[in-house]
Design an enzyme around this catalytic site. Structure first.
Site, PDB file in Angstrom:
ATOM      1  N   SER A 146      -2.188  -0.293   1.315  1.00 32.95           N
ATOM      2  CA  SER A 146      -2.446  -1.583   0.681  1.00 32.95           C
ATOM      3  C   SER A 146      -2.468  -2.643   1.769  1.00 32.95           C
ATOM      4  CB  SER A 146      -1.326  -1.893  -0.331  1.00 32.95           C
ATOM      5  OG  SER A 146      -1.347  -3.245  -0.732  1.00 32.95           O
ATOM      6  N   TYR A 159       8.295  -1.875  -2.315  1.00 31.23           N
ATOM      7  CA  TYR A 159       6.900  -1.451  -2.383  1.00 31.23           C
ATOM      8  C   TYR A 159       6.159  -1.785  -1.090  1.00 31.23           C
ATOM      9  CZ  TYR A 159       1.963  -1.352  -3.593  1.00 31.23           C
ATOM     10  OH  TYR A 159       0.610  -1.104  -3.581  1.00 31.23           O
TER      11      TYR A 159
END
Length: 267
Positions: A146, A159
């Site tokens: 990401s 995360y």
């Protein structure tokens, strides 16, 4: 022996393939005549996908209902495929999820499962399938990270840290594998229309309402093309590329504050 892959139809394994980017990646590979091994814990959706894809693309599809938050799942996947005589040419480590909230208040059990899925299972699957790829002189690995990998993420601290691991790990082994015929690509999408926001309970965060959020289909196509082009890092979208480059030059404390602001709830 190393040239056997050229004379047979190739097979891709996609984790987290029932929804979102994983589903779209499976669709893209199917459209390029890859046999599929679809891994997800959503048995019902996997069955629907297999029923849809098999006649549409004329390919072989194997579904494995596995929960990658369980530590034994990677070994079970590898063993079942070996027993079935299925060789994996492309490994797509897409499965992952996030949690939202102040770290001192978020649920530890959920975060430990996230670490297992986003980091441990990804690493374990890569380790298991990599040796066969090296032995045959061909293989491709696509690890889905990401843009979160490039900076700290207040309100999604664990995360963001998992995605930083994925990027660092993938870049390192990509270097180690030079000259082996095996390549590693890290796909680093920004906010994408999928079920991620709902699963992370962050639907009311500012970042979940950015304009022109990329769709999963576009991200998957960019990921596939980048993998085939042997790119080490793929960042879909001009805006995301600019974001990643700007982070490199901004003071870290400023970057952290900006990310915190983006993840605050809308007022």
């Amino acid at each position: 022996m190393k040239n056997n892959h050229k004379s047979r139809q190739k097979t891709v394994l996609v984790t987290g393939s029932a929804h979102g980017i994983g589903y779209q990646l499976a669709y893209v590979f199917a459209g390029h005549n890859y046999n599929l091994v679809l891994v997800d814990k959503d048995a019902e959706t996997l069955a629907i996908i297999a029923e849809e894809f098999s006649p549409k693309f004329g390919i072989s599809i194997k579904t494995l209902v596995k929960d990658l938050s369980i530590s034994t799942s990677p070994t079970e996947i590898f063993t079942e495929l070996q027993q079935a005589g299925i060789k994996i040419d492309v490994l797509v480590n897409n499965a992952g999820f996030g949690t939202y909230g102040v770290f001192s208040e978020t649920d530890l059990t959920t975060e430990l499962k996230m670490l297992q899925v986003n980091i441990v299972s990804l690493t374990h699957l890569t380790k298991l399938f990599l040796k066969d790829m090296i032995a045959q002189g061909y293989g491709k690995i696509l690890n889905v990270a990401s843009v979160a990998a490039f900076q700290p993420g207040p309100l999604m601290a664990v995360y963001f840290a998992t995605k930083a691991y994925v990027l660092s790990f993938s870049e390192a082994i990509a270097n180690e594998l030079e000259g082996t015929g095996v390549t590693v690509t890290t796909l680093c999408p920004g906010p994408t229309t999928s079920e991620f926001q709902k699963a992370a309970a962050m639907e009311e965060a500012k970042i979940s309402h950015v304009n022109r959020m990329m769709n999963s289909e576009t991200v998957a196509k960019i990921g596939y093309d980048s993998l085939m082009a042997n790119k080490t890092i793929a960042i879909p979208g001009l805006r995301n590329n600019i974001l990643v480059k700007s982070v490199r030059f901004a003071p870290r404390n400023i970057v952290t504050k900006v990310v915190r602001n983006m993840h605050e709830l809308r007022k």
